[in-house]
Design a protein around this motif. Structure first.
Motif, PDB file in Angstrom:
ATOM      1  N   LEU A  27      -1.321  13.401  14.195  1.00 35.99           N
ATOM      2  CA  LEU A  27      -0.146  13.745  13.370  1.00 35.99           C
ATOM      3  C   LEU A  27       0.413  15.125  13.709  1.00 35.99           C
ATOM      4  O   LEU A  27       1.570  15.420  13.390  1.00 35.99           O
ATOM      5  N   ARG A  28      -0.373  15.953  14.361  1.00 32.73           N
ATOM      6  CA  ARG A  28       0.154  17.246  14.813  1.00 32.73           C
ATOM      7  C   ARG A  28       1.121  17.075  15.979  1.00 32.73           C
ATOM      8  O   ARG A  28       1.931  17.957  16.263  1.00 32.73           O
ATOM      9  N   HIS A  29       1.019  15.937  16.660  1.00 30.55           N
ATOM     10  CA  HIS A  29       1.894  15.668  17.808  1.00 30.55           C
ATOM     11  C   HIS A  29       3.036  14.711  17.459  1.00 30.55           C
ATOM     12  O   HIS A  29       4.103  14.764  18.068  1.00 30.55           O
ATOM     13  N   VAL A  30       2.785  13.825  16.503  1.00 31.30           N
ATOM     14  CA  VAL A  30       3.804  12.867  16.071  1.00 31.30           C
ATOM     15  C   VAL A  30       3.889  12.953  14.550  1.00 31.30           C
ATOM     16  O   VAL A  30       2.985  12.499  13.849  1.00 31.30           O
ATOM     17  N   GLU A  31       4.956  13.522  14.046  1.00 32.40           N
ATOM     18  CA  GLU A  31       5.078  13.736  12.598  1.00 32.40           C
ATOM     19  C   GLU A  31       5.670  12.508  11.921  1.00 32.40           C
ATOM     20  O   GLU A  31       6.686  11.958  12.365  1.00 32.40           O
ATOM     21  N   LEU A  32       5.016  12.076  10.849  1.00 26.88           N
ATOM     22  CA  LEU A  32       5.531  10.968  10.038  1.00 26.88           C
ATOM     23  C   LEU A  32       6.108  11.509   8.738  1.00 26.88           C
ATOM     24  O   LEU A  32       5.660  12.546   8.238  1.00 26.88           O
ATOM     25  N   PRO A  33       7.091  10.815   8.163  1.00 25.54           N
ATOM     26  CA  PRO A  33       7.577  11.208   6.837  1.00 25.54           C
ATOM     27  C   PRO A  33       6.437  11.166   5.823  1.00 25.54           C
ATOM     28  O   PRO A  33       5.561  10.296   5.902  1.00 25.54           O
ATOM     29  N   GLN A  34       6.420  12.082   4.868  1.00 23.51           N
ATOM     30  CA  GLN A  34       5.389  12.069   3.829  1.00 23.51           C
ATOM     31  C   GLN A  34       5.465  10.793   2.990  1.00 23.51           C
ATOM     32  O   GLN A  34       4.454  10.316   2.481  1.00 23.51           O
ATOM     33  N   ASP A  35       6.671  10.244   2.885  1.00 21.13           N
ATOM     34  CA  ASP A  35       6.880   8.998   2.144  1.00 21.13           C
ATOM     35  C   ASP A  35       6.527   7.820   3.058  1.00 21.13           C
ATOM     36  O   ASP A  35       7.264   7.518   4.004  1.00 21.13           O
ATOM     37  N   PRO A  36       5.410   7.123   2.836  1.00 19.59           N
ATOM     38  CA  PRO A  36       4.994   6.042   3.743  1.00 19.59           C
ATOM     39  C   PRO A  36       5.938   4.846   3.750  1.00 19.59           C
ATOM     40  O   PRO A  36       5.884   4.035   4.676  1.00 19.59           O
ATOM     41  N   THR A  37       6.821   4.735   2.746  1.00 16.58           N
ATOM     42  CA  THR A  37       7.776   3.617   2.753  1.00 16.58           C
ATOM     43  C   THR A  37       8.859   3.827   3.802  1.00 16.58           C
ATOM     44  O   THR A  37       9.633   2.907   4.093  1.00 16.58           O
ATOM     45  N   ILE A  79       0.841  -1.203   0.000  1.00 18.69           N
ATOM     46  CA  ILE A  79       0.000   0.000   0.000  1.00 18.69           C
ATOM     47  C   ILE A  79       0.875   1.252   0.000  1.00 18.69           C
ATOM     48  O   ILE A  79       0.572   2.233  -0.677  1.00 18.69           O
ATOM     49  N   ALA A  80       1.976   1.216   0.759  1.00 16.89           N
ATOM     50  CA  ALA A  80       2.869   2.371   0.856  1.00 16.89           C
ATOM     51  C   ALA A  80       3.499   2.697  -0.493  1.00 16.89           C
ATOM     52  O   ALA A  80       3.629   3.877  -0.857  1.00 16.89           O
ATOM     53  N   ARG A  81       3.888   1.672  -1.253  1.00 20.01           N
ATOM     54  CA  ARG A  81       4.481   1.913  -2.572  1.00 20.01           C
ATOM     55  C   ARG A  81       3.467   2.559  -3.517  1.00 20.01           C
ATOM     56  O   ARG A  81       3.779   3.493  -4.256  1.00 20.01           O
ATOM     57  N   GLN A  82       2.246   2.058  -3.480  1.00 22.60           N
ATOM     58  CA  GLN A  82       1.194   2.630  -4.323  1.00 22.60           C
ATOM     59  C   GLN A  82       0.889   4.064  -3.894  1.00 22.60           C
ATOM     60  O   GLN A  82       0.731   4.953  -4.738  1.00 22.60           O
ATOM     61  N   ALA A  83       0.815   4.282  -2.585  1.00 21.73           N
ATOM     62  CA  ALA A  83       0.497   5.605  -2.065  1.00 21.73           C
ATOM     63  C   ALA A  83       1.586   6.612  -2.412  1.00 21.73           C
ATOM     64  O   ALA A  83       1.304   7.783  -2.693  1.00 21.73           O
ATOM     65  N   LYS A  84       2.836   6.140  -2.399  1.00 26.03           N
ATOM     66  CA  LYS A  84       3.951   7.027  -2.740  1.00 26.03           C
ATOM     67  C   LYS A  84       3.833   7.494  -4.183  1.00 26.03           C
ATOM     68  O   LYS A  84       4.029   8.681  -4.494  1.00 26.03           O
ATOM     69  N   MET A  85       3.473   6.579  -5.066  1.00 22.69           N
ATOM     70  CA  MET A  85       3.326   6.935  -6.486  1.00 22.69           C
ATOM     71  C   MET A  85       2.137   7.874  -6.706  1.00 22.69           C
ATOM     72  O   MET A  85       2.179   8.763  -7.542  1.00 22.69           O
ATOM     73  N   GLN A  86       1.081   7.681  -5.921  1.00 26.31           N
ATOM     74  CA  GLN A  86      -0.130   8.478  -6.081  1.00 26.31           C
ATOM     75  C   GLN A  86      -0.082   9.787  -5.292  1.00 26.31           C
ATOM     76  O   GLN A  86      -0.953  10.648  -5.464  1.00 26.31           O
ATOM     77  N   GLY A  87       0.925   9.915  -4.413  1.00 26.14           N
ATOM     78  CA  GLY A  87       1.035  11.119  -3.586  1.00 26.14           C
ATOM     79  C   GLY A  87      -0.029  11.211  -2.506  1.00 26.14           C
ATOM     80  O   GLY A  87      -0.438  12.308  -2.105  1.00 26.14           O
ATOM     81  N   SER A  88      -0.495  10.067  -2.001  1.00 29.94           N
ATOM     82  CA  SER A  88      -1.530  10.057  -0.963  1.00 29.94           C
ATOM     83  C   SER A  88      -1.011  10.662   0.333  1.00 29.94           C
ATOM     84  O   SER A  88       0.157  10.486   0.699  1.00 29.94           O
ATOM     85  N   LYS A  89      -1.888  11.353   1.056  1.00 32.94           N
ATOM     86  CA  LYS A  89      -1.526  11.952   2.328  1.00 32.94           C
ATOM     87  C   LYS A  89      -1.474  10.881   3.421  1.00 32.94           C
ATOM     88  O   LYS A  89      -2.245   9.913   3.386  1.00 32.94           O
ATOM     89  N   PRO A  90      -0.587  11.042   4.423  1.00 36.30           N
ATOM     90  CA  PRO A  90      -0.490  10.053   5.503  1.00 36.30           C
ATOM     91  C   PRO A  90      -1.815   9.787   6.202  1.00 36.30           C
ATOM     92  O   PRO A  90      -2.146   8.631   6.487  1.00 36.30           O
ATOM     93  N   GLU A  91      -2.609  10.855   6.462  1.00 38.33           N
ATOM     94  CA  GLU A  91      -3.866  10.655   7.183  1.00 38.33           C
ATOM     95  C   GLU A  91      -4.853   9.814   6.387  1.00 38.33           C
ATOM     96  O   GLU A  91      -5.646   9.056   6.963  1.00 38.33           O
ATOM     97  N   THR A  92      -4.803   9.909   5.052  1.00 36.32           N
ATOM     98  CA  THR A  92      -5.693   9.113   4.217  1.00 36.32           C
ATOM     99  C   THR A  92      -5.325   7.638   4.285  1.00 36.32           C
ATOM    100  O   THR A  92      -6.193   6.763   4.429  1.00 36.32           O
TER     101      THR A  92
END
Length: 395
Positions: free
Chosen positions: A188-198, A155-168
């Motif tokens: 996510l305002r308290h714990v920041e994740l990389p935009q790249d889900p991989t 899912i992360a690889r697909q999301a990276k290609m599609q530019g999906s937001k982490p919250e989605t």
């Protein structure tokens, strides 16, 4: 709404559940008495508008006792959780999955310190009950993390290609837990994740899940067996961050049974009880009731009803609202006066209430009427506790 009763084995969870709901459950002094989840109904109290309006109500989805509306909530009692439940220990995955739809948790803890981490009796009473709170918080967060991780790499690889937001991405993974995208955004305002889900690692995901659980499934601590607990244990549990209420679940259950048997007058939530006039008690009954009365005086009641109401009105911050179809008579189309009481999150608006009553009513919403003021209000009118609202919709 649903409240999950959680905790390790043998701390009085099923007793608490039985006392709160009076549902028949198996109660015993050994781990894993409960295997399949028990479901029951408990009631929380809120002032009924009938008293201030000087009218006689005819409730439908709840009850009214002397001007107090008794609103039903669903309770779910699952088997006790032990460390590493998220990995399946003690059938942990099954028990955790039973909690998916819960809106909040009541964490029942043996405040006396006489039950070890596995739920076995510990006679010396030296176990620190704060460890139970720490482990349970972590178990639920780890369970959430594993749900997110299950199949995430693809899912992360697909999301990276599609530019999906982490919250989605996260909301899709946690949709089965009734976690909203708004709650995830807050986390996510308290714990920041990389935009790249991989690039999401276990440590970051666990920190995020801890925050998501706090927001989406808040917890209250029932400090059970408070009558035999050292005061220091109660003080330590109160400092854990969650709201903590001393409870005497066995006493509550015994009092409800005594009231049902016609021995005493007792209203759940009251600080005491009275023996019915003319009732003759044996010495054993007198001794037991005297002990219970003393401990209730010490803790201002059994705490079971207080725990339920703190969970609903303080932790979840719900308010009571009464939809009607005739704002002048406060009735529905059957002529019932103040028939239904709905619990909604504080800050909800008139359209939110329409959707709660019926999806079609929300879709066809035109306006609402505040029955107390007789004023027309719009979809964005913020509901107040005790409001009586008529929804006007297209036919």
């Amino acid at each position: 709404m649903q409240v999950g009763i959680v905790g390790k084995p043998n701390v009085g969870k099923s007793t608490f559940f039985g006392a709160a709901s009076m549902a028949p459950v198996e109660i015993a002094n050994y781990p894993f008495t409960t295997i399949e989840p028990n479901k029951g109904v408990a009631y929380v109290r809120t002032p009924c508008p009938c008293k201030s309006l000087g009218i006689q109500c005819t409730p439908h989805n709840s009850a009214c006792v002397g001007g107090t509306r008794m609103v039903p909530i669903e309770l779910l009692d699952v088997a006790g959780l032990v460390p590493d439940a998220w990995e399946g220990k003690g059938l942990g995955n099954k028990f955790l999955d039973d909690l998916r739809q819960a809106d909040a948790f009541i964490n029942v803890v043996d405040a006396s310190g006489t039950t070890d981490i596995e739920g076995n009796h510990s006679a010396d009473g030296k176990y620190d009950p704060t460890e139970d709170v720490i482990f349970l918080r972590k178990e639920i967060a780890l369970w959430m993390r594993e749900i997110i991780k299950n199949g995430l790499s693809k899912i992360a690889r697909q999301a990276k290609m599609q530019g999906s937001k982490p919250e989605t991405i996260l909301q899709e993974r946690l949709a089965g837990l009734n976690v909203t995208e708004g709650q995830i955004k807050d986390a996510l305002r308290h714990v920041e994740l990389p935009q790249d889900p991989t690039l999401w690692d276990d440590e970051k995901l666990l920190a995020l899940c801890i925050r998501i659980r706090e927001i989406s499934k808040p917890m209250i601590i029932a400090m059970n067996k408070a009558d035999i607990s050292p005061p220091g244990n109660l003080d330590k549990l109160r400092k854990m961050g969650d709201v903590a209420v001393p409870t005497l679940a066995e006493t509550e259950l015994a009092l409800k049974k005594a009231a049902t048997a016609g021995l005493i007058d007792y209203v759940p939530g009251d600080a005491g009880f009275t023996v019915k006039s003319g009732v003759k008690l044996n010495e054993g009954q007198k001794k037991a009731l005297d002990y219970m009365a003393e401990k209730m005086k010490e803790h201002n009641g059994t705490g079971v009803q207080a725990c339920l109401e703190d969970c609903v009105f303080r932790i979840l911050d719900l308010i009571a609202v009464y939809p009607v179809e005739d704002e002048s008579k406060y009735t529905d189309h059957f002529g019932r006066v103040l028939p239904d009481c709905f619990l909604v999150p504080r800050g909800s608006n008139a359209r939110d209430l329409a959707y709660k009553v019926h999806t079609e009513l929300g879709d066809k919403f035109i306006r609402a009427v505040n029955a107390k003021t007789k004023r027309t209000v719009g979809a964005d009118y913020v509901l107040q506790d005790g409001d009586i609202i008529r929804i006007v919709a297209n036919k």
